[in-house]
Motif scaffolding. Structure first.
Motif, PDB file in Angstrom:
ATOM      1  N   UNK A  80      41.787  93.548  36.247  1.00 42.77           N
ATOM      2  CA  UNK A  80      41.931  92.952  34.916  1.00 42.77           C
ATOM      3  C   UNK A  80      43.246  92.195  34.776  1.00 42.77           C
ATOM      4  N   UNK A  81      44.310  92.717  35.364  1.00 39.35           N
ATOM      5  CA  UNK A  81      45.598  92.026  35.326  1.00 39.35           C
ATOM      6  C   UNK A  81      45.486  90.673  36.019  1.00 39.35           C
ATOM      7  N   UNK A  82      44.837  90.654  37.182  1.00 36.73           N
ATOM      8  CA  UNK A  82      44.646  89.392  37.899  1.00 36.73           C
ATOM      9  C   UNK A  82      43.791  88.406  37.126  1.00 36.73           C
ATOM     10  N   UNK A  83      42.684  88.895  36.570  1.00 36.94           N
ATOM     11  CA  UNK A  83      41.827  88.028  35.746  1.00 36.94           C
ATOM     12  C   UNK A  83      42.632  87.421  34.606  1.00 36.94           C
ATOM     13  N   UNK A  84      43.370  88.264  33.909  1.00 33.42           N
ATOM     14  CA  UNK A  84      44.121  87.826  32.736  1.00 33.42           C
ATOM     15  C   UNK A  84      45.150  86.759  33.095  1.00 33.42           C
ATOM     16  N   UNK A  85      45.867  86.946  34.180  1.00 37.83           N
ATOM     17  CA  UNK A  85      46.877  85.967  34.599  1.00 37.83           C
ATOM     18  C   UNK A  85      46.223  84.606  34.851  1.00 37.83           C
ATOM     19  N   UNK A  86      45.158  84.600  35.610  1.00 35.88           N
ATOM     20  CA  UNK A  86      44.482  83.345  35.960  1.00 35.88           C
ATOM     21  C   UNK A  86      43.872  82.692  34.721  1.00 35.88           C
ATOM     22  N   UNK A  87      43.195  83.478  33.897  1.00 36.96           N
ATOM     23  CA  UNK A  87      42.554  82.916  32.703  1.00 36.96           C
ATOM     24  C   UNK A  87      43.587  82.345  31.736  1.00 36.96           C
ATOM     25  N   UNK A  88      44.697  83.041  31.536  1.00 41.26           N
ATOM     26  CA  UNK A  88      45.735  82.528  30.633  1.00 41.26           C
ATOM     27  C   UNK A  88      46.308  81.216  31.141  1.00 41.26           C
ATOM     28  N   UNK A  89      46.513  81.113  32.449  1.00 40.15           N
ATOM     29  CA  UNK A  89      47.039  79.872  33.031  1.00 40.15           C
ATOM     30  C   UNK A  89      46.104  78.702  32.775  1.00 40.15           C
ATOM     31  N   UNK A  90      44.826  78.995  32.633  1.00 39.50           N
ATOM     32  CA  UNK A  90      43.840  77.930  32.430  1.00 39.50           C
ATOM     33  C   UNK A  90      43.442  77.781  30.963  1.00 39.50           C
ATOM     34  N   UNK A  91      44.153  78.472  30.073  1.00 36.88           N
ATOM     35  CA  UNK A  91      43.904  78.334  28.644  1.00 36.88           C
ATOM     36  C   UNK A  91      42.727  79.134  28.119  1.00 36.88           C
ATOM     37  N   UNK A  92      42.331  80.166  28.834  1.00 37.73           N
ATOM     38  CA  UNK A  92      41.207  81.011  28.433  1.00 37.73           C
ATOM     39  C   UNK A  92      41.679  82.397  28.041  1.00 37.73           C
TER      40      UNK A  92
END
Length: 172
Positions: A80-92
């Motif tokens: 979940x931490x990895x998902x969150x980092x990537x999604x936030x970087x892409x504006x999601x």
């Protein structure tokens, strides 16, 4: 209670057309002069765009659904931490639902996320059966699986920033 401002209100206060404010808010072309007027009105009024109205116009929610079997494991937290980092970087942003290691609840969670209009779904699945296949084939959004594989579904054994899974979801 004060009434919520609309883009028409902003347009009237800035002395521009409603379509100009809409273009400005959606990063379209607006002359520098008009952009400065709109920006000033927005700052002075504290205007915030309406999430649901923007979602209707762009046909994007900027939300990715994540279905996890449980949260009380080390690997779930890391994932979940990895998902969150990537999604936030892409504006999601992520909407996380928990299946509690129950296959039917996993299916229900996927259905709920589809109904809520997310742009894509990541499923850390406990198993993939014919009901999953039926649900996935009816969905018109990308759904990526990890945790389990099936030859008829998109699967990524290791999701990280270098993988194409997020591009698959975001480019759908």
């Amino acid at each position: 209670m004060t009434q919520k401002l609309t883009i028409q209100d902003i347009a009237n206060l800035a002395g521009v057309a409603k379509s100009t404010v809409s273009r400005y808010l959606n990063n379209g072309y607006v002359s520098k002069e008009k952009a400065m007027l709109i920006d000033k009105v927005i700052r002075e009024t504290g205007y915030k765009s309406n999430f649901f109205a923007k979602r209707l116009k762009t046909k994007q929610s900027k939300l990715i659904g994540i279905v996890m079997p449980r949260l009380d494991s080390f690997s779930a937290g890391k994932l979940l931490t990895g998902f969150n980092i990537i999604l936030q970087q892409m504006g999601y942003q992520a909407l996380i639902l928990i299946s509690e290691l129950n296959s039917q609840k996993e299916l229900d969670n996927i259905s709920q996320l589809i109904q809520q209009g997310v742009d894509g779904i990541i499923v850390d699945s406990i198993n993939i059966n014919d009901n999953h296949l039926k649900l996935i084939n009816q969905a018109n959004i990308p759904i990526i699986f990890t945790g389990q594989s099936h030859d008829k579904l998109t699967y990524s054994p290791c999701l990280n920033a270098g993988d194409s899974w997020i591009q698959t979801i975001l480019a759908y």
